[in-house]
Design a protein around this motif. Structure first.
Motif, PDB file in Angstrom:
ATOM      1  N   ALA A  11       1.059  -1.133  -0.001  1.00 24.11           N
ATOM      2  CA  ALA A  11       0.178   0.037   0.105  1.00 24.11           C
ATOM      3  C   ALA A  11       0.905   1.320   0.026  1.00 24.11           C
ATOM      4  O   ALA A  11       1.873   1.210   0.773  1.00 24.11           O
ATOM      5  CB  ALA A  11      -0.733   0.083   1.323  1.00 24.11           C
ATOM      6  N   ALA A  12       0.219   2.285  -0.637  1.00 27.29           N
ATOM      7  CA  ALA A  12       1.202   3.517  -0.637  1.00 27.29           C
ATOM      8  C   ALA A  12       1.189   4.217   0.725  1.00 27.29           C
ATOM      9  O   ALA A  12       0.105   4.172   1.498  1.00 27.29           O
ATOM     10  CB  ALA A  12       0.555   4.515  -1.808  1.00 27.29           C
ATOM     11  N   ALA A  13       2.282   4.627   1.211  1.00 25.88           N
ATOM     12  CA  ALA A  13       2.422   5.109   2.473  1.00 25.88           C
ATOM     13  C   ALA A  13       2.255   6.525   2.635  1.00 25.88           C
ATOM     14  O   ALA A  13       2.170   7.196   1.679  1.00 25.88           O
ATOM     15  CB  ALA A  13       4.095   4.841   2.936  1.00 25.88           C
ATOM     16  N   ALA A  14       1.643   6.910   3.620  1.00 24.73           N
ATOM     17  CA  ALA A  14       1.329   8.328   3.880  1.00 24.73           C
ATOM     18  C   ALA A  14       2.575   9.067   4.122  1.00 24.73           C
ATOM     19  O   ALA A  14       3.647   8.456   4.408  1.00 24.73           O
ATOM     20  CB  ALA A  14       0.159   8.270   5.139  1.00 24.73           C
ATOM     21  N   ASP A  15       2.542  10.396   3.921  1.00 22.06           N
ATOM     22  CA  ASP A  15       3.848  11.011   3.910  1.00 22.06           C
ATOM     23  C   ASP A  15       3.364  12.570   4.503  1.00 22.06           C
ATOM     24  O   ASP A  15       2.329  13.055   4.130  1.00 22.06           O
ATOM     25  CB  ASP A  15       4.581  11.318   2.588  1.00 22.06           C
ATOM     26  CG  ASP A  15       5.902  11.767   2.550  1.00 22.06           C
ATOM     27  OD1 ASP A  15       6.572  11.959   3.439  1.00 22.06           O
ATOM     28  OD2 ASP A  15       6.284  12.710   1.636  1.00 22.06           O
ATOM     29  N   ALA A  16       4.347  13.023   5.129  1.00 25.63           N
ATOM     30  CA  ALA A  16       3.976  14.436   5.682  1.00 25.63           C
ATOM     31  C   ALA A  16       5.273  15.183   5.540  1.00 25.63           C
ATOM     32  O   ALA A  16       6.347  14.880   6.183  1.00 25.63           O
ATOM     33  CB  ALA A  16       3.395  14.418   6.922  1.00 25.63           C
ATOM     34  N   GLU A  17       5.154  16.311   4.930  1.00 25.89           N
ATOM     35  CA  GLU A  17       6.388  17.327   4.790  1.00 25.89           C
ATOM     36  C   GLU A  17       6.087  18.816   5.104  1.00 25.89           C
ATOM     37  O   GLU A  17       4.918  19.007   4.934  1.00 25.89           O
ATOM     38  CB  GLU A  17       7.154  17.073   3.433  1.00 25.89           C
ATOM     39  CG  GLU A  17       7.742  15.800   3.212  1.00 25.89           C
ATOM     40  CD  GLU A  17       8.631  15.792   2.064  1.00 25.89           C
ATOM     41  OE1 GLU A  17       8.969  16.598   1.573  1.00 25.89           O
ATOM     42  OE2 GLU A  17       8.653  14.590   1.660  1.00 25.89           O
ATOM     43  N   TYR A  18       7.034  19.563   5.582  1.00 28.95           N
ATOM     44  CA  TYR A  18       6.687  20.949   5.583  1.00 28.95           C
ATOM     45  C   TYR A  18       7.940  21.805   5.190  1.00 28.95           C
ATOM     46  O   TYR A  18       8.963  21.390   4.928  1.00 28.95           O
ATOM     47  CB  TYR A  18       6.093  21.262   7.138  1.00 28.95           C
ATOM     48  CG  TYR A  18       7.308  21.318   8.033  1.00 28.95           C
ATOM     49  CD1 TYR A  18       8.178  22.258   8.316  1.00 28.95           C
ATOM     50  CD2 TYR A  18       7.555  19.719   8.577  1.00 28.95           C
ATOM     51  CE1 TYR A  18       9.303  22.084   9.418  1.00 28.95           C
ATOM     52  CE2 TYR A  18       8.834  19.901   9.559  1.00 28.95           C
ATOM     53  CZ  TYR A  18       9.409  20.783   9.691  1.00 28.95           C
ATOM     54  OH  TYR A  18      10.619  20.761  10.628  1.00 28.95           O
ATOM     55  N   GLU A  19       7.441  23.155   5.087  1.00 25.27           N
ATOM     56  CA  GLU A  19       8.599  24.127   4.984  1.00 25.27           C
ATOM     57  C   GLU A  19       8.290  25.258   5.504  1.00 25.27           C
ATOM     58  O   GLU A  19       7.052  25.616   5.526  1.00 25.27           O
ATOM     59  CB  GLU A  19       9.116  24.354   3.162  1.00 25.27           C
ATOM     60  CG  GLU A  19       7.840  24.890   2.561  1.00 25.27           C
ATOM     61  CD  GLU A  19       8.174  25.211   1.164  1.00 25.27           C
ATOM     62  OE1 GLU A  19       9.477  25.203   0.749  1.00 25.27           O
ATOM     63  OE2 GLU A  19       7.544  24.707   0.102  1.00 25.27           O
ATOM     64  N   ILE A  20       9.154  26.258   5.692  1.00 21.31           N
ATOM     65  CA  ILE A  20       9.097  27.504   6.266  1.00 21.31           C
ATOM     66  C   ILE A  20       9.087  28.556   5.175  1.00 21.31           C
ATOM     67  O   ILE A  20       9.890  28.610   4.504  1.00 21.31           O
ATOM     68  CB  ILE A  20      10.120  27.896   7.203  1.00 21.31           C
ATOM     69  CG1 ILE A  20      10.043  26.895   8.566  1.00 21.31           C
ATOM     70  CG2 ILE A  20       9.867  29.193   7.957  1.00 21.31           C
ATOM     71  CD1 ILE A  20      11.252  27.025   9.472  1.00 21.31           C
ATOM     72  N   LEU A  21       7.763  29.185   5.181  1.00 19.43           N
ATOM     73  CA  LEU A  21       7.671  30.249   4.097  1.00 19.43           C
ATOM     74  C   LEU A  21       7.282  31.548   4.763  1.00 19.43           C
ATOM     75  O   LEU A  21       6.996  31.720   5.913  1.00 19.43           O
ATOM     76  CB  LEU A  21       6.267  29.729   3.071  1.00 19.43           C
ATOM     77  CG  LEU A  21       6.707  28.684   2.499  1.00 19.43           C
ATOM     78  CD1 LEU A  21       5.292  28.595   1.733  1.00 19.43           C
ATOM     79  CD2 LEU A  21       7.671  28.818   1.557  1.00 19.43           C
ATOM     80  N   CYS A  22       7.275  32.859   3.969  1.00 21.25           N
ATOM     81  CA  CYS A  22       7.066  34.006   4.742  1.00 21.25           C
ATOM     82  C   CYS A  22       5.990  34.749   3.895  1.00 21.25           C
ATOM     83  O   CYS A  22       5.759  34.421   2.690  1.00 21.25           O
ATOM     84  CB  CYS A  22       8.326  34.812   4.608  1.00 21.25           C
ATOM     85  SG  CYS A  22       9.551  34.587   6.042  1.00 21.25           S
ATOM     86  N   ASP A  23       5.131  35.172   4.806  1.00 18.55           N
ATOM     87  CA  ASP A  23       3.769  36.052   3.988  1.00 18.55           C
ATOM     88  C   ASP A  23       4.374  37.577   4.164  1.00 18.55           C
ATOM     89  O   ASP A  23       4.730  38.250   4.989  1.00 18.55           O
ATOM     90  CB  ASP A  23       2.794  35.772   4.992  1.00 18.55           C
ATOM     91  CG  ASP A  23       1.531  36.386   4.662  1.00 18.55           C
ATOM     92  OD1 ASP A  23       1.460  36.733   3.602  1.00 18.55           O
ATOM     93  OD2 ASP A  23       0.499  36.383   5.483  1.00 18.55           O
TER      94      ASP A  23
END
Length: 160
Positions: A11-23
């Motif tokens: 089964a395809a695995a779940a994945d979570a990633e993030y990045e810091i951005l600026c508004d």
């Protein structure tokens, strides 16, 4: 085990990633936040934004950029030529400064340091790699001084 067959299903695995951005708002102020990218492995990723604590919801109201970058900075560029005696000054805050010496040996004084001669045929460049309202700029003023027989060109850029 003649005549047996089988298959292995992953089964395809779940994945979570993030990045810091600026508004970045129109007045140039910016607020950093986290952009989360998650997928269950069975479809398109979901995107959500939070404050840096990772839990408080955040909704950008300006232009979203990588922190440290400025969307569409305005760059003021100048080319100044000095022949003979005289001086050219580039005030502190430039993004880049370049010197090309065609004749003579003009001097360059940076900040409060003593002047240094640059002989004919030499060049010098001082610059930063990140600009923007929260970015880098050259902290010192540059004073280029020519004497009789000098011929040199000074190129500079700064964000406005």
């Amino acid at each position: 085990m003649s005549g047996t067959s089988g298959s292995v299903s992953a089964a395809a695995a779940a994945d979570a990633e993030y990045e810091i951005l600026c508004d970045v708002l129109a007045d140039g102020t910016s607020t950093p936040f986290l952009r989360h990218y998650t997928t269950s492995g069975t479809g398109a990723p979901a995107v959500s934004d939070t404050a840096l604590d990772g839990t408080t919801a955040y909704a950008p109201t300006g232009t979203v950029v990588r922190c440290g970058a400025t969307p569409n900075p305005q760059i003021d560029s100048k080319a100044q030529r000095q022949t003979g005696a005289g001086a050219l000054t580039i005030t502190a805050g430039a993004r880049s400064v370049s010197l090309l010496v065609f004749a003579g040996s003009p001097t360059v004084a940076i900040g409060g340091d003593p002047a240094v001669a640059f002989p004919a045929g030499s060049t010098g460049t001082w610059s930063v790699d990140q600009g923007g309202k929260n970015g880098e700029k050259l902290a010192d003023a540059f004073v280029f001084t020519g004497v009789a027989g000098s011929d040199f060109l000074v190129l500079s850029t700064r964000e406005i």
